[in-house]
Scaffold this motif. Structure first.
Motif, short mmCIF file in Angstrom:
data_model
loop_
_atom_site.label_atom_id
_atom_site.label_comp_id
_atom_site.label_asym_id
_atom_site.label_seq_id
_atom_site.Cartn_x
_atom_site.Cartn_y
_atom_site.Cartn_z
N LYS A 107 43.80 -27.93 42.55
CA LYS A 107 43.06 -28.24 41.34
C LYS A 107 41.85 -27.32 41.18
CE LYS A 107 44.37 -33.14 41.38
NZ LYS A 107 43.87 -34.55 41.44
N PHE A 108 41.54 -27.01 39.93
CA PHE A 108 40.36 -26.22 39.58
C PHE A 108 39.36 -27.11 38.86
CE2 PHE A 108 43.45 -22.96 40.28
CZ PHE A 108 42.78 -21.79 40.52
N ARG A 109 38.08 -26.78 39.03
CA ARG A 109 37.06 -27.42 38.19
C ARG A 109 35.86 -26.48 38.03
NH1 ARG A 109 32.71 -30.16 40.44
NH2 ARG A 109 32.67 -30.32 42.74
N LYS A 110 35.04 -26.76 37.04
CA LYS A 110 33.90 -25.91 36.73
C LYS A 110 32.74 -26.17 37.68
CE LYS A 110 35.06 -25.51 31.82
NZ LYS A 110 34.59 -25.71 30.41
N HIS A 111 31.99 -25.09 37.95
CA HIS A 111 30.87 -25.19 38.89
C HIS A 111 29.67 -24.43 38.36
CE1 HIS A 111 33.14 -26.94 42.33
NE2 HIS A 111 34.16 -26.28 41.79
N GLY A 112 28.49 -24.86 38.80
CA GLY A 112 27.26 -24.16 38.49
C GLY A 112 26.87 -24.24 37.03
N GLN A 113 25.75 -23.64 36.70
CA GLN A 113 25.31 -23.59 35.31
C GLN A 113 26.24 -22.74 34.47
OE1 GLN A 113 21.23 -22.25 35.27
NE2 GLN A 113 20.43 -24.17 36.11
N SER A 114 26.91 -21.80 35.12
CA SER A 114 27.83 -20.91 34.39
C SER A 114 29.13 -21.59 34.03
CB SER A 114 28.13 -19.68 35.25
OG SER A 114 28.74 -20.05 36.48
N GLY A 115 29.47 -22.67 34.75
CA GLY A 115 30.73 -23.35 34.49
C GLY A 115 31.95 -22.57 34.92
N THR A 116 31.79 -21.67 35.87
CA THR A 116 32.92 -20.88 36.36
C THR A 116 33.91 -21.79 37.08
OG1 THR A 116 31.53 -18.93 36.64
CG2 THR A 116 33.63 -18.95 37.84
N GLU A 117 35.19 -21.66 36.72
CA GLU A 117 36.23 -22.48 37.35
C GLU A 117 36.69 -21.87 38.67
OE1 GLU A 117 39.09 -24.76 34.66
OE2 GLU A 117 38.62 -23.00 33.43
N VAL A 118 36.70 -22.71 39.69
CA VAL A 118 37.09 -22.29 41.04
C VAL A 118 38.02 -23.35 41.63
CG1 VAL A 118 36.27 -21.66 43.35
CG2 VAL A 118 34.88 -21.08 41.35
N SER A 119 38.96 -22.90 42.42
CA SER A 119 39.91 -23.81 43.06
C SER A 119 39.21 -24.71 44.09
CB SER A 119 41.00 -22.99 43.77
OG SER A 119 41.72 -23.77 44.68
N GLU A 120 39.81 -25.87 44.31
CA GLU A 120 39.30 -26.80 45.32
C GLU A 120 39.36 -26.21 46.73
OE1 GLU A 120 41.79 -30.29 45.75
OE2 GLU A 120 43.59 -29.14 45.23
N LEU A 121 40.07 -25.09 46.91
CA LEU A 121 40.16 -24.45 48.21
C LEU A 121 38.85 -23.78 48.62
CD1 LEU A 121 43.69 -22.75 47.94
CD2 LEU A 121 43.08 -24.87 49.13
N PHE A 122 37.96 -23.52 47.66
CA PHE A 122 36.70 -22.83 47.95
C PHE A 122 35.49 -23.66 47.49
CE2 PHE A 122 39.33 -18.89 48.10
CZ PHE A 122 38.85 -18.37 49.31
N PRO A 123 35.29 -24.85 48.04
CA PRO A 123 34.18 -25.69 47.58
C PRO A 123 32.81 -25.10 47.88
CG PRO A 123 35.17 -26.62 49.56
CD PRO A 123 36.07 -25.51 49.10
N ASN A 124 32.66 -24.40 49.00
CA ASN A 124 31.37 -23.83 49.36
C ASN A 124 31.05 -22.58 48.56
OD1 ASN A 124 30.33 -25.50 51.77
ND2 ASN A 124 32.44 -25.05 52.37
#
Length: 471
Positions: A107-124
């Motif tokens: 699964k992917f979701r948005k992160h940070g103020q930028s809202g960049t989508e990253v896979s759940e494989l790279f949470p850190n």
């Protein structure tokens, strides 16, 4: 008493050859030495061609080719059309004869103020996206590991050419004269080996120094028989003998390289043991990187070494992910099968150390002038190989950059709705190299070396700086 009164020249050289076993690793014994009689220091700091945004580079190389559609390039259409044929023709290549579309199991979701989508494989790493520029439109020219790795590291697919790190040393020198200016940290060597960090036709002083044993990074640094002061006396005498010998010859580039390498080896004995000793780090730093965790420990050690080298002025550090606690492989990220198990294992081994490196550099004020690069030689097909794998894919894939003059919190370029072709703002490997050199203060069209009747450069006759990603 100087050794010249007690030893023959042959005996003196034999003594130093035994006492300075580090020389081979320093990459200075090749006959392609600097053709100035060894008088100039090839690693002396040189002024950049224009104002530089970065002073040093850390290249995190995921050997084997990480899948972009499972990590940093989400494709909802893959999920919608999972199991269906790719709705357009594949290139007519043996390696693209895969099956139907294969959705990402992650699964992917948005992160940070930028809202960049990253896979759940790279949470850190996802927590650092506001410092990262994700390039989703990389393209390369070779679909096989050997050619693609050569191109990503040297700009050339088939022939021996100087590596990226060698060009940077040639153009800028090194800020630390007591350590090699170009270090390669790789517990399991990539299949292509030394050609990936060679200096090729550039002087041998510019080639990479391989660190393969993380517990004993550079062999023979200590001489148990005599003190450093005594070695200094011996070294001075050997230099005198070698320079007398050199004067009787028109030019002996191999001897010139040996003279320089003895000096570097001596200086390394003083600084290298402390530099590579990650046990000196605080408990908080060890925990940040996951140094004591069996899952992350190996790559954490590599990343921590990279930070320690970079903060000491080493110009270029390349960190290859080729080994985990459970498996060593030349191409760990080569998921022709086992996508659902092996890819998560690779990400678990690298996610925390990579994020820690970014946070650590930023906390120490180093990220602003340290360029961090993440990626492999290509990506993976959005179509299935077997039931749980993906094939090699150079037609559109992802890499990311951070620090060193890069605009963080953004994505650049795009692949099509299935992740096959780069369709928006393509970034070729030559463009990536041109951009790296630009950030380091070098015009890629002007950094040339005359060899065999023509002027060569890293980008050959190609490459454009990707200006929209510059801060």
């Amino acid at each position: 008493m100087p050794i010249s009164t007690r030893m023959s020249r042959r005996e003196a050289i034999s003594t130093f050859a035994n006492g300075f076993g580090v020389l081979g690793l320093a990459g200075l014994l090749d006959a392609e030495a600097r053709a100035d009689g060894g008088k100039a220091n090839p690693l002396a700091v040189k002024l950049p061609m224009h104002a530089a945004r970065a002073k040093r580079v850390i290249f995190l190389f995921m050997s084997g080719g990480p899948s972009h559609v499972d990590t940093f390039d989400p494709k909802p259409m893959l999920a919608r059309d999972n199991g269906k044929p790719l709705p357009f023709a594949m290139p007519h290549l043996v390696r693209t004869k895969t099956g139907n579309l294969l959705q990402s199991p992650f699964k992917f979701r948005k992160h940070g103020q930028s809202g960049t989508e990253v896979s759940e494989l790279f949470p850190n790493v996802a927590a650092c996206v506001d410092d990262i520029c994700v390039i989703r439109s990389m393209v390369a020219d070779n679909i096989n590991h050997n050619g693609a790795c050569l191109q990503m590291n040297t700009g050339e697919q088939a022939f021996s050419r100087p590596s990226l790190g060698s060009w940077l040393l040639y153009g800028l020198g090194s800020e630390n004269q007591d350590l090699p200016g170009y270090l390669v940290i790789s517990p399991a060597q990539p299949a292509q080996g030394a050609p990936l960090w060679t200096s090729s036709f550039l002087p041998a002083a510019y080639q990479g120094t391989l660190v393969a044993d993380l517990k004993n990074p550079i062999a023979n640094l200590a001489n148990p028989r005599i003190s450093l002061d005594r070695q200094r006396d011996q070294l001075d005498t050997l230099r005198m003998l070698n320079e007398r010998h050199l004067q009787s010859r028109q030019e002996d580039s191999q001897l010139s390289a040996r003279i320089s390498s003895f000096e570097l080896a001596y200086r390394m004995q003083r600084q290298a043991p402390e530099t590579f000793d990650v046990s000196r780090e605080s408990p908080a730093t060890r925990a940040l990187y996951g140094l004591d965790d069996p899952t992350t420990g190996i790559f954490a050690t590599q990343c921590l070494m990279a930070r320690r080298l970079s903060e000491r002025g080493v110009r270029f550090v390349q960190v290859y992910h080729t080994q985990t606690a459970k498996r060593a492989s030349c191409q760990l990220w080569d998921q022709h099968g086992g996508l659902k198990t092996e890819l998560p294992n690779n990400c678990a081994a690298t996610d925390q150390p990579i994020a820690a490196l970014l946070k650590d550099l930023k906390g120490r004020g180093l990220l602003e002038d340290t360029l961090v690069i993440w990626g492999g030689e290509f990506g993976r097909t959005p179509t299935a190989e077997g039931t749980d794998g993906r094939e090699h894919h150079p037609f559109g894939f992802t890499m990311w950059l951070a620090g060193g003059g890069i605009k963080g919190g953004m994505t650049y370029g795009a692949t099509d709705e299935y992740g096959w072709h780069a369709v928006e703002n393509k970034v070729h490997v030559h463009d990536l190299h041109a951009t790296i050199l630009h950030l380091m203060g070098i015009d890629h069209t002007k950094l040339t070396y005359r060899y065999s009747g023509r002027d060569y450069r890293l980008t050959d006759v190609f490459g454009n700086v990707v200006k929209p990603i510059l801060a």
